[in-house]
Design an enzyme around this catalytic site. Sequence first.
Site, PDB file in Angstrom:
ATOM      1  N   GLU A   1      -9.335   6.915   0.043  1.00  0.00           N
ATOM      2  CA  GLU A   1     -10.529   6.067  -0.097  1.00  0.00           C
ATOM      3  C   GLU A   1     -11.799   6.761   0.387  1.00  0.00           C
ATOM      4  O   GLU A   1     -12.386   6.385   1.418  1.00  0.00           O
ATOM      5  CB  GLU A   1     -10.346   4.737   0.642  1.00  0.00           C
ATOM      6  CG  GLU A   1      -9.353   3.813  -0.028  1.00  0.00           C
ATOM      7  CD  GLU A   1      -9.368   2.397   0.544  1.00  0.00           C
ATOM      8  OE1 GLU A   1      -9.896   2.197   1.644  1.00  0.00           O
ATOM      9  OE2 GLU A   1      -8.863   1.486  -0.131  1.00  0.00           O
TER      10      GLU A   1
ATOM     11  N   ARG B   1     -10.631   6.480  11.784  1.00  0.00           N
ATOM     12  CA  ARG B   1     -10.370   7.423  10.690  1.00  0.00           C
ATOM     13  C   ARG B   1     -11.669   7.729   9.958  1.00  0.00           C
ATOM     14  O   ARG B   1     -12.695   7.114  10.222  1.00  0.00           O
ATOM     15  CB  ARG B   1      -9.312   6.874   9.729  1.00  0.00           C
ATOM     16  CG  ARG B   1      -9.711   5.571   9.069  1.00  0.00           C
ATOM     17  CD  ARG B   1      -8.648   5.081   8.088  1.00  0.00           C
ATOM     18  NE  ARG B   1      -8.967   3.732   7.624  1.00  0.00           N
ATOM     19  CZ  ARG B   1      -8.201   3.015   6.825  1.00  0.00           C
ATOM     20  NH1 ARG B   1      -7.048   3.498   6.393  1.00  0.00           N
ATOM     21  NH2 ARG B   1      -8.563   1.812   6.449  1.00  0.00           N
TER      22      ARG B   1
ATOM     23  N   GLU C   1      -2.866   0.583  -4.043  1.00  0.00           N
ATOM     24  CA  GLU C   1      -2.588  -0.360  -2.961  1.00  0.00           C
ATOM     25  C   GLU C   1      -2.815  -1.757  -3.509  1.00  0.00           C
ATOM     26  O   GLU C   1      -3.879  -2.042  -4.058  1.00  0.00           O
ATOM     27  CB  GLU C   1      -3.525  -0.132  -1.763  1.00  0.00           C
ATOM     28  CG  GLU C   1      -3.356   1.216  -1.094  1.00  0.00           C
ATOM     29  CD  GLU C   1      -4.287   1.407   0.101  1.00  0.00           C
ATOM     30  OE1 GLU C   1      -4.902   0.425   0.568  1.00  0.00           O
ATOM     31  OE2 GLU C   1      -4.409   2.557   0.555  1.00  0.00           O
TER      32      GLU C   1
HETATM   33  C1  GAL Z   1      -7.298   0.305   2.533  1.00  0.00           C
HETATM   34  C2  GAL Z   1      -6.777   1.615   3.105  1.00  0.00           C
HETATM   35  C3  GAL Z   1      -5.423   1.460   3.734  1.00  0.00           C
HETATM   36  C4  GAL Z   1      -5.375   0.224   4.581  1.00  0.00           C
HETATM   37  C5  GAL Z   1      -5.722  -0.964   3.747  1.00  0.00           C
HETATM   38  C6  GAL Z   1      -5.645  -2.274   4.483  1.00  0.00           C
HETATM   39  O1  GAL Z   1      -8.676   0.310   2.511  1.00  0.00           O
HETATM   40  O2  GAL Z   1      -6.702   2.610   2.114  1.00  0.00           O
HETATM   41  O3  GAL Z   1      -5.121   2.605   4.489  1.00  0.00           O
HETATM   42  O4  GAL Z   1      -6.242   0.359   5.656  1.00  0.00           O
HETATM   43  O5  GAL Z   1      -7.034  -0.813   3.273  1.00  0.00           O
HETATM   44  O6  GAL Z   1      -5.942  -3.347   3.634  1.00  0.00           O
END
Ligand code: GAL
Length: 642
Positions: free
Chosen positions: A142, A103, A314
């Site tokens: 991100e 990605r 997240e």
């Molecule tokens: C973040 C990202 C997510 C996923 C996650 C895993 O950096 O935005 O898509 O990859 O980490 O911890």
Amino acid sequence: MKLGTCYYPEHWPESCWAEDARRMAANGLKQVRIGEFAWSRIEPESGRMDWGWLDRAIDTLHAAGLEVILGTPTATPPKWLIDTMPDMIAIDEQGRPRGFGSRRHYCFSHAGYRTEAARITRAVAQRYGRHPAVVAWQTDNEYGCHDTVLSYSAAARLAFREWLAARYGSVDALNRAWGNVFWSMEYRSFAEIDLPNLTVTEANPAHWLAFRRFASDEVVAFNRIQVDILRELSPGRDVVHNYMGFFTEFDHHAVARDLDVVGWDSYPLGFLDSFPFAEADKLAYARQGHPDIAAFHHDLYRGCTATGRWSVLEQQPGPVNWARYNPAPLPGMVRLWTLEAMAHGAELVSYFRWRQFPQAQEQHHAGLLRPDSEPAPGLAEAAQSARDIALLGAAGAAPRQVALVFAYDADWVTKIQPQGAGLSALWASFACYSALRRLGLSIDIIPPGAPLDGYAMVVLPCLPIVPDALVEQLERFAGQIVIGPRSGSRDADFAIPEGLPPGPLQTLFPGKVVRVESLRPGLIHPGAGWEIAHWREDLETSSQLEICAEDGTPACWKHGQTRYLAAWPEPSLAAEVLRRAAGDAGLALHALPEGLRLRRAGNRIFAFNYAAQHTELPPSIQGSLVLGERRLPPAGVTVLED
Ligand code: GAL
């Protein structure tokens, strides 16, 4: 504060969506973040849109009473798109293409990709912009993850030259500002200027700083294109983006000017290895994360918008897959992290992800559910957090005590020219933050120029480029001021100021830094319970020497309300200096046991035990118990009320 989760309906059979949505709601989750990687399913081929599945997914979530945060899918351009314009791929510092197959394989400067990103954003916003379930939009995902802010592509080179022409006006002005006479690096036109990679030895630091500023502006511009479309087609919805931890490659303050809410992605265990923590701390907090990691970012990102609105988009719910070591959190930590975010004023904590995915890159990344749909340990903690939040009601604001000034260009300057391995403004800022938090203080991390009214103390841990506006504010500031090393040490084009550092800060502090040195590990000057390590500065000054090492080496100078820390804010020295300043500022201080941290919110005090052992609240902390006990178990949370 609401709770939510990150959900990928495209990963699961449609037959399980309704049950997933029901379980989310039953466990106290209210928002679902979806869509940010789904471009290949929304548009399987150029111009052929497949909305059916996403319509039904959003309607299913809506029917269960859930609100939706919809992501624009621009972090994952599909294969057909790359094939139509292969030069949209980012190029790494060694000149290699960053190919398809994961990605973020795009270059921010590529005009064709910007057009495509705008097109897909418009399409998604037209379709769902007024959907009653959609309460917010996340742009992309991100920015900069996997080291993707800097791209050394042909598109970036052209755009950089235009950016330089606009900034400097003439190439002579650029040559003078950068000191290009050194090593015969003078240019005759902007068209001769390349990107600063692939030089024989280091490129001119002024060249690097300009390139980093340019690259950051490209992120701002890329984001703004989407924001403008979303505002036009989806009125009344918040626009958010998810920032990362310990990440400074673009100016987050500048991107935030276009956002309603700053989001960030909190992985306290994963971040233990992304920062120079002492090995003993990494071990002691292996299952909790260092007690200041999450709080530091909460306070940093709250300071990015004038409104102070922020969220955790997240939240780690269990072991992750991407750090060097990926332990499981101590039981209780998922709840502790959630309530710590609440105490710092978050609007949302969204757990990443709903269900662990048994394929592709993140197979070992926990979700709230296991791949077989049984609850993972994080689910019960999320549900418990929802009950705690309902019990506690809204968290009040913290009092204004300490403002810690952080700028992204400070970190760029120190990373471009560390002078001693690894020494960065971010490191210095975290060390000062941590020392202040261990005193039980409330800290706001603010950009230079943000209002200082109401604070008892201002700390500049390491701010090489000091804007005039900040100097004027500090001249009027009545509280205590602490200036850290390297502050005022560079002008806007990376030159040492004429009157020597701390340059413009000399109106506050009468002194000159006449020499700096960095110190290899173990080369220290011990003091009384602290030490000078990593970095020190020799000053000529009429101020008073306040703290020196046993061998007489100066550590801190004082002039009226201002202190100058002439050494690296190594944790023990930062604690010594900041404790004195906070005392002079009249702030009430606490002696907190190892691993215990506090956060004031209105008339409440939240206490968090990050230690793996029980701990007791010290007698200085009083109030009636609203949640928990005075003796906190590992990962325990206690809330007291005045
Ligand atoms: C973040 C990202 C997510 C996923 C996650 C895993 O950096 O935005 O898509 O990859 O980490 O911890």
